[in-house]
Design an enzyme around this catalytic site. Structure first.
Site, PDB file in Angstrom:
ATOM      1  NE  ARG A  42      72.197  57.162  58.256  1.00 28.48           N
ATOM      2  CZ  ARG A  42      72.635  56.047  58.787  1.00 28.48           C
ATOM      3  NH1 ARG A  42      73.344  55.215  58.066  1.00 28.48           N
ATOM      4  NH2 ARG A  42      72.390  55.761  60.040  1.00 28.48           N
ATOM      5  CE  LYS A 203      73.692  44.183  63.942  1.00 28.74           C
ATOM      6  NZ  LYS A 203      72.882  44.509  62.826  1.00 28.74           N
ATOM      7  N   GLY A 357      67.598  54.079  61.269  1.00 28.70           N
ATOM      8  CA  GLY A 357      66.883  54.231  60.004  1.00 28.70           C
ATOM      9  C   GLY A 357      65.605  53.407  59.931  1.00 28.70           C
ATOM     10  N   GLY A 381      72.949  53.478  66.906  1.00 33.99           N
ATOM     11  CA  GLY A 381      73.861  53.248  68.035  1.00 33.99           C
ATOM     12  C   GLY A 381      74.352  54.555  68.644  1.00 33.99           C
TER      13      GLY A 381
HETATM   14  P1  AMP Z   1      69.186  45.939  64.065  1.00 34.87           P
HETATM   15  O1  AMP Z   1      70.158  46.297  62.973  1.00 34.87           O
HETATM   16  O2  AMP Z   1      69.783  45.124  65.153  1.00 34.87           O
HETATM   17  O3  AMP Z   1      68.405  47.135  64.586  1.00 34.87           O
HETATM   18  O4  AMP Z   1      68.116  44.964  63.373  1.00 34.87           O
HETATM   19  C1  AMP Z   1      67.177  45.374  62.422  1.00 34.87           C
HETATM   20  C2  AMP Z   1      66.608  44.140  61.769  1.00 34.87           C
HETATM   21  O5  AMP Z   1      65.991  43.322  62.755  1.00 34.87           O
HETATM   22  C3  AMP Z   1      65.520  44.395  60.741  1.00 34.87           C
HETATM   23  O6  AMP Z   1      66.048  44.050  59.495  1.00 34.87           O
HETATM   24  C4  AMP Z   1      64.379  43.445  61.140  1.00 34.87           C
HETATM   25  O7  AMP Z   1      63.844  42.742  60.049  1.00 34.87           O
HETATM   26  C5  AMP Z   1      65.079  42.490  62.079  1.00 34.87           C
HETATM   27  N1  AMP Z   1      64.162  41.838  63.025  1.00 34.87           N
HETATM   28  C6  AMP Z   1      63.334  42.421  63.892  1.00 34.87           C
HETATM   29  N2  AMP Z   1      62.624  41.505  64.576  1.00 34.87           N
HETATM   30  C7  AMP Z   1      63.017  40.283  64.137  1.00 34.87           C
HETATM   31  C8  AMP Z   1      62.654  38.938  64.464  1.00 34.87           C
HETATM   32  N3  AMP Z   1      61.723  38.674  65.389  1.00 34.87           N
HETATM   33  N4  AMP Z   1      63.289  37.942  63.818  1.00 34.87           N
HETATM   34  C9  AMP Z   1      64.225  38.216  62.875  1.00 34.87           C
HETATM   35  N5  AMP Z   1      64.618  39.470  62.521  1.00 34.87           N
HETATM   36  C10 AMP Z   1      64.017  40.492  63.137  1.00 34.87           C
END
Ligand code: AMP
Length: 400
Positions: A42, A203, A357, A381
Site C-alpha cells: 500500500r 466476515k 490485500g 470493501g
Molecule cells: P476477511 O477480512 O473477512 O476477508 O477475512 C480474511 C481472513 O479469513 C483470513 O485471515 C483467513 O485466514 C480467514 N479465513 C478464511 N477461511 C477461513 C475458515 N474456513 N476458517 C477460519 N478463517 C478463515
C-alpha cells in the site's frame, strides 16, 4: 454498475500545489509484525502521487488510519514504523508527528520546505474521524491549503479525513484513486458472461450487503472461506466448530431466496479440509459439507470443491473475487485459494478483478507479475461496493 469514470474526477494535475501545504489522505493501513511493516504494497501504490507532489515542490502532509483504535491513542497503532518504511521507499526523510491537530502539528508544518514530507499520527485515534465530525474536519482543513484523496481502500467510508475535509478545501483525486475508478469502471461496463462473484474471508457480515447489490447482474456466486458456514447453517446443517455468524443466518436465507428469484446461482463448497483447530502442523482430514464432525472445523476447500470451482472459473468470462477461500496464512489451508488463483491465471478468456490485500497476495504468491487478464485493486470493501454500484461519498465529492 460502475458509477462514473476516472475522467470525471477533479485531477491532481489541475491543482496548484507548488509551495502549497497539501494534505494527502493515503491508505497506509498496512500489516505490522514486531512493530515493522510486514507488507508495504500500500505504501508503494501511493508513490506516484507522492513523487509527483515532491517534484512539484509541494509541502506534503500525509494522513492515514491504521487498524481499529476506536477513537483512542494506542501505542501499538502509532504510525512510526510506517514513516520509517516510507522514508526508505522515497529515499528521503519522512518526519512524523504524534498528533493530527494542535500546536505541535502546526509548528511542524510551518517548518516544512517545498518537497518535504510529514506524516501525521493515526487519524482514527480521534473520535471525530469516523463520526465525520465537522469540528475535526475543520481542524484537518486548517493544516493545509489543498486536499488530495488517494485512499481508495477507504473510499467507502465517509469520514472526516476522507470526506468532511474535502468539502472545506480545494480538492482532487490522487493518481491511485483515479486509476482505480477508471479501471473498475471500464472493466465492468459491459461484463462478458458468465459473470462470477467469488466471496471468501471470515466476515460474511461485511459482504452480504454488497452481494445483494450484485443480484440481477451476475450469474453465479461462489462462496468459500469462513463465509460459507453461515450459508451451510442456513440450510440447517451442523458445521462443527467452523466459524458461523449466527446473527446472519436469517439474512443469508433471505439472500439465497432473492438470488433464486433473480436467477443467480449460489454455489457452496461440497467438501472441506478440516482440523480440530487452526494452528500450524495440526492433525487434519476431509469431510463432506454436510458431515463436518463435532469438534472439527472447516478451514479450506476440499478436493471436490476445488475441482468444481476450477471448472466454473474456466467457463467464466468475468470474475470479481474478494476474500481468501480458506485460512490461507496457515498452510496447508492455503490450497483452495492458491488453486483458484492459479486457475484464473491460466484462463486468458476471462477478466478478473481481485479485491482485498489477502486475495491479491494469493495471486502474487502464484508467481506472475502484472498478469494481463487480472486487475488487482487496492480496495477490499471499497472495491466490492464500487462494483456493486453504490455511491461512494468520498469519491462523489471529488467529481467535477
Ligand atoms: P476477511 O477480512 O473477512 O476477508 O477475512 C480474511 C481472513 O479469513 C483470513 O485471515 C483467513 O485466514 C480467514 N479465513 C478464511 N477461511 C477461513 C475458515 N474456513 N476458517 C477460519 N478463517 C478463515
Amino acid at each position: 454498475m460502475p458509477q462514473g469514470d476516472g475522467a470525471m474526477l477533479r485531477r491532481l494535475e489541475n491543482l496548484d500545489v507548488h509551495n502549497k501545504r497539501v494534505l494527502v489522505r493515503v491508505d497506509f493501513n498496512v500489516p505490522l509484525k514486531d512493530r515493522k511493516v510486514s507488507n508495504d504494497n500500500r505504501l508503494r501504490e501511493s508513490l506516484p502521487t507522492l513523487r509527483y507532489l515532491i517534484v512539484q515542490g509541494a509541502k506534503v502532509i500525509l494522513v492515514s488510519h491504521l487498524g481499529r483504535p476506536d477513537g483512542k491513542f494506542l501505542d501499538e497503532l502509532r504510525m512510526n514504523p510506517i514513516a520509517e518504511r516510507l522514508s526508505a521507499l522515497l529515499g528521503k526523510p519522512v518526519r512524523k508527528v504524534d498528533e493530527c491537530a494542535g500546536p505541535s502539528v502546526h509548528s511542524a508544518i510551518a517548518a516544512l520546505k517545498p518537497g518535504e514530507v510529514l506524516l501525521l499520527e493515526n487519524v482514527r485515534f480521534y473520535p471525530g474521524e469516523e463520526k465525520n465530525e465537522e469540528a475535526f474536519a475543520q481542524q484537518l482543513a486548517e493544516l493545509a491549503d489543498v486536499y488530495v484523496n488517494d485512499a481508495f481502500g477507504t473510499a467507502h467510508r465517509a469520514h472526516a479525513s476522507t470526506y468532511g475535509v474535502a468539502k472545506l478545501l480545494p480538492s482532487a483525486a490522487g493518481f491511485l484513486l483515479e486509476r482505480e475508478v477508471t479501471m473498475l469502471s471500464r472493466a465492468t461496463l459491459n461484463p462478458a458472461r458468465p459473470f462470477l462473484v467469488i466471496i471468501g474471508g471470515a466476515k460474511i457480515s461485511d459482504k452480504i450487503g454488497v452481494m445483494k447489490d450484485f443480484l440481477g447482474k451476475v450469474d453465479q456466486f461462489l462462496v468459500g472461506g469462513g463465509s460459507a458456514f453461515t450459508f451451510l447453517r442456513a440450510k440447517g446443517w451442523s458445521v462443527g466448530k467452523s466459524i458461523v455468524d449466527e446473527k446472519l443466518v436469517d439474512g443469508v436465507k433471505q439472500f439465497v431466496k432473492e438470488a433464486y428469484q433473480q436467477k443467480a446461482e449460489v454455489i457452496l463448497p461440497q467438501d472441506f479440509k478440516i482440523a480440530p483447530e487452526l494452528k500450524p502442523g495440526v492433525e487434519r482430514g476431509f469431510a463432506p459439507a454436510d458431515k463436518i464432525p463435532e469438534g472439527w472445523m472447516g478451514l479450506d476447500l476440499g478436493p471436490e470443491t476445488i475441482k468444481d470451482f476450477r471448472r466454473r472459473v474456466r467457463e467464466a468470462k468475468t470474475i470479481v473475487w474478494s476474500g481468501p477461500l480458506g485460512a490461507f496464512e496457515t498452510p496447508p489451508f492455503d490450497e483452495g485459494t492458491r488453486a483458484i488463483a492459479q486457475t484464473i491465471l491460466e484462463s486468458p478468456q476471462l477478466f478478473a478483478i481481485i479485491g482485498g490485500g489477502d486475495t491479491a497476495a494469493a495471486i502474487e504468491q502464484a508467481g506472475i507479475k502484472n498478469p494481463p487478464n487480472i486487475y488487482i485493486s487496492t480496495g477490499g470493501g471499497a472495491t466490492l461496493e464500487f462494483l456493486g454500484g453504490r455511491t461512494l461519498q468520498p469519491i462523489e465529492i471529488l467529481k467535477m
